[in-house]
Scaffold this motif. Structure first.
Motif, PDB file in Angstrom:
ATOM      1  N   VAL A  54       0.859  -1.189   0.000  1.00 18.32           N
ATOM      2  CA  VAL A  54       0.000   0.000   0.000  1.00 18.32           C
ATOM      3  C   VAL A  54       0.890   1.232   0.000  1.00 18.32           C
ATOM      4  O   VAL A  54       0.639   2.215  -0.681  1.00 18.32           O
ATOM      5  N   LYS A  55       1.945   1.173   0.778  1.00 13.00           N
ATOM      6  CA  LYS A  55       2.884   2.276   0.997  1.00 13.00           C
ATOM      7  C   LYS A  55       4.140   1.600   1.509  1.00 13.00           C
ATOM      8  O   LYS A  55       4.084   0.465   1.977  1.00 13.00           O
ATOM      9  N   HIS A  56       5.264   2.274   1.452  1.00 13.42           N
ATOM     10  CA  HIS A  56       6.511   1.653   1.904  1.00 13.42           C
ATOM     11  C   HIS A  56       6.357   1.082   3.316  1.00 13.42           C
ATOM     12  O   HIS A  56       6.030   1.803   4.255  1.00 13.42           O
ATOM     13  N   GLY A  57       6.555  -0.243   3.440  1.00 14.11           N
ATOM     14  CA  GLY A  57       6.493  -0.887   4.749  1.00 14.11           C
ATOM     15  C   GLY A  57       5.103  -1.303   5.198  1.00 14.11           C
ATOM     16  O   GLY A  57       4.917  -1.774   6.313  1.00 14.11           O
ATOM     17  N   TYR A  58       4.104  -1.167   4.318  1.00 10.73           N
ATOM     18  CA  TYR A  58       2.723  -1.525   4.669  1.00 10.73           C
ATOM     19  C   TYR A  58       2.110  -2.369   3.552  1.00 10.73           C
ATOM     20  O   TYR A  58       2.270  -2.047   2.375  1.00 10.73           O
ATOM     21  N   TYR A  59       1.364  -3.401   3.952  1.00 13.92           N
ATOM     22  CA  TYR A  59       0.813  -4.338   2.965  1.00 13.92           C
ATOM     23  C   TYR A  59      -0.658  -4.645   3.208  1.00 13.92           C
ATOM     24  O   TYR A  59      -1.138  -4.593   4.340  1.00 13.92           O
ATOM     25  N   GLN A  60      -1.345  -4.989   2.105  1.00 10.61           N
ATOM     26  CA  GLN A  60      -2.720  -5.435   2.202  1.00 10.61           C
ATOM     27  C   GLN A  60      -2.877  -6.690   1.339  1.00 10.61           C
ATOM     28  O   GLN A  60      -2.001  -7.002   0.529  1.00 10.61           O
ATOM     29  N   VAL A  61      -3.981  -7.399   1.496  1.00  7.77           N
ATOM     30  CA  VAL A  61      -4.247  -8.572   0.657  1.00  7.77           C
ATOM     31  C   VAL A  61      -4.551  -8.057  -0.741  1.00  7.77           C
ATOM     32  O   VAL A  61      -5.304  -7.096  -0.912  1.00  7.77           O
ATOM     33  N   ALA A  62      -3.958  -8.688  -1.762  1.00  6.91           N
ATOM     34  CA  ALA A  62      -4.140  -8.230  -3.142  1.00  6.91           C
ATOM     35  C   ALA A  62      -5.602  -8.323  -3.562  1.00  6.91           C
ATOM     36  O   ALA A  62      -6.317  -9.240  -3.154  1.00  6.91           O
ATOM     37  N   ASN A  63      -6.026  -7.348  -4.386  1.00  8.24           N
ATOM     38  CA  ASN A  63      -7.396  -7.295  -4.921  1.00  8.24           C
ATOM     39  C   ASN A  63      -8.458  -7.351  -3.825  1.00  8.24           C
ATOM     40  O   ASN A  63      -9.551  -7.874  -4.020  1.00  8.24           O
ATOM     41  N   HIS A  64      -8.096  -6.866  -2.667  1.00  2.50           N
ATOM     42  CA  HIS A  64      -9.033  -6.916  -1.554  1.00  2.50           C
ATOM     43  C   HIS A  64      -9.867  -5.650  -1.553  1.00  2.50           C
ATOM     44  O   HIS A  64      -9.600  -4.717  -2.291  1.00  2.50           O
ATOM     45  N   MET A  65     -10.874  -5.625  -0.699  1.00  2.96           N
ATOM     46  CA  MET A  65     -11.721  -4.437  -0.637  1.00  2.96           C
ATOM     47  C   MET A  65     -10.867  -3.221  -0.268  1.00  2.96           C
ATOM     48  O   MET A  65      -9.860  -3.346   0.413  1.00  2.96           O
ATOM     49  N   GLU A  66     -11.323  -2.078  -0.738  1.00  4.21           N
ATOM     50  CA  GLU A  66     -10.574  -0.851  -0.461  1.00  4.21           C
ATOM     51  C   GLU A  66     -10.558  -0.555   1.032  1.00  4.21           C
ATOM     52  O   GLU A  66     -11.542  -0.747   1.727  1.00  4.21           O
ATOM     53  N   ILE A  67      -9.411  -0.104   1.505  1.00  5.58           N
ATOM     54  CA  ILE A  67      -9.263   0.230   2.922  1.00  5.58           C
ATOM     55  C   ILE A  67      -9.863   1.621   3.145  1.00  5.58           C
ATOM     56  O   ILE A  67      -9.647   2.538   2.351  1.00  5.58           O
ATOM     57  N   SER A  68     -10.603   1.760   4.229  1.00  5.10           N
ATOM     58  CA  SER A  68     -11.244   3.050   4.504  1.00  5.10           C
ATOM     59  C   SER A  68     -10.196   4.125   4.802  1.00  5.10           C
ATOM     60  O   SER A  68      -9.096   3.830   5.282  1.00  5.10           O
ATOM     61  N   GLU A  69     -10.564   5.373   4.511  1.00  4.00           N
ATOM     62  CA  GLU A  69      -9.665   6.499   4.794  1.00  4.00           C
ATOM     63  C   GLU A  69      -9.377   6.580   6.288  1.00  4.00           C
ATOM     64  O   GLU A  69      -8.276   6.926   6.700  1.00  4.00           O
ATOM     65  N   GLU A  70     -10.394   6.248   7.108  1.00  7.04           N
ATOM     66  CA  GLU A  70     -10.210   6.280   8.561  1.00  7.04           C
ATOM     67  C   GLU A  70      -9.125   5.299   8.996  1.00  7.04           C
ATOM     68  O   GLU A  70      -8.296   5.608   9.854  1.00  7.04           O
ATOM     69  N   LYS A  71      -9.150   4.115   8.378  1.00 11.88           N
ATOM     70  CA  LYS A  71      -8.129   3.106   8.711  1.00 11.88           C
ATOM     71  C   LYS A  71      -6.743   3.591   8.283  1.00 11.88           C
ATOM     72  O   LYS A  71      -5.756   3.400   8.990  1.00 11.88           O
ATOM     73  N   MET A  72      -6.678   4.244   7.119  1.00 13.77           N
ATOM     74  CA  MET A  72      -5.395   4.781   6.639  1.00 13.77           C
ATOM     75  C   MET A  72      -4.833   5.794   7.630  1.00 13.77           C
ATOM     76  O   MET A  72      -3.641   5.798   7.915  1.00 13.77           O
ATOM     77  N   ILE A  73      -5.714   6.663   8.154  1.00 15.71           N
ATOM     78  CA  ILE A  73      -5.252   7.666   9.127  1.00 15.71           C
ATOM     79  C   ILE A  73      -4.704   6.971  10.367  1.00 15.71           C
ATOM     80  O   ILE A  73      -3.635   7.315  10.873  1.00 15.71           O
ATOM     81  N   SER A  74      -5.447   5.962  10.856  1.00 19.53           N
ATOM     82  CA  SER A  74      -5.030   5.292  12.101  1.00 19.53           C
ATOM     83  C   SER A  74      -3.695   4.566  11.927  1.00 19.53           C
ATOM     84  O   SER A  74      -2.922   4.456  12.866  1.00 19.53           O
ATOM     85  N   VAL A  75      -3.424   4.090  10.714  1.00 18.56           N
ATOM     86  CA  VAL A  75      -2.184   3.332  10.478  1.00 18.56           C
ATOM     87  C   VAL A  75      -1.030   4.240  10.042  1.00 18.56           C
ATOM     88  O   VAL A  75       0.070   4.173  10.583  1.00 18.56           O
ATOM     89  N   PHE A  76      -1.287   5.093   9.048  1.00 20.49           N
ATOM     90  CA  PHE A  76      -0.201   5.889   8.461  1.00 20.49           C
ATOM     91  C   PHE A  76       0.092   7.182   9.215  1.00 20.49           C
ATOM     92  O   PHE A  76       1.184   7.714   9.139  1.00 20.49           O
TER      93      PHE A  76
END
Length: 201
Positions: free
Chosen positions: A45-67
């Motif tokens: 998803v971003k350097h050092g972060y991964y998601q399951v391929a072709n998976h549902m889109e990650i919410s913006e809220e989740k992105m904020i909490s992680v990144f």
């Protein structure tokens, strides 16, 4: 259990995103992570972060909490959260420490407006809120109002006035905190002058 299944399980249990370190902890080496990306099982998803391929889109809220772990939801996004603005923000407004690395706040396909805040001011009025099921740091009502005074020149006049009116009418307001924060943020004179007019009007 295959390493790729373990990786997917870790990602799933972490809300759709996992860090390299979390995968390393369960014995998955960086070279194996690279192979999983190449084979299309997981994707970066971003350097050092991964998601399951072709998976549902990650919410913006989740992105904020992680990144943006050091970030705090502020200004327009906080105003909307408290019902002080009826305009759905087109971008997230996030306060971050001034010294934060610029690469850390660069997130692909993520609409975000960043406010750089001095380290000693970052924690003033910081609390937690639930956004779309995700707990995120957000400034409380009083800090948000002080921020409006601080950044008034960058705000739409109508939005500023609506926010102040909504705050004055809010039964959950805390005027002693407003006064305390206003002093710490050096907007005390502006805040008290307007608040006296509004509250006594």
């Amino acid at each position: 259990m295959k390493k790729s299944d373990i990786a997917k399980s870790i990602i799933k249990n972490n809300g759709g995103i996992a860090k390299t370190a979390q995968l390393n902890e369960v014995g998955i080496q960086n070279s194996e992570i690279k192979k999983m990306c190449e084979s299309g099982e997981i994707e970066r998803v971003k350097h050092g972060y991964y998601q399951v391929a072709n998976h549902m889109e990650i919410s913006e809220e989740k992105m904020i909490s992680v990144f943006l772990e050091e970030g705090v939801v502020c200004m327009e996004s906080a105003l909307f959260y408290y019902g002080y603005s009826d305009k759905t923000p087109l971008v997230w407004t996030i306060a971050v420490p001034r010294k934060i690395s610029r690469t850390k706040i660069k997130i692909d396909n993520f609409p975000c407006k960043v406010y750089y805040v001095q380290e000693d001011k970052l924690a003033i009025g910081k609390t937690e809120g639930i956004f779309n099921g995700i707990e995120l740091p957000v400034y409380d009502r009083e800090r948000t109002i002080c921020d409006c005074f601080k950044h008034k020149s960058k705000m739409d006049n109508e939005m500023f006035n609506k926010a102040i009116n909504a705050y004055v009418a809010d039964n959950n307001k805390n005027l002693s905190n407003l006064s305390k924060y206003a002093k710490e943020m050096r907007v005390y004179k502006k805040v008290t002058e307007l608040m006296e007019v509004m509250l006594n009007g």
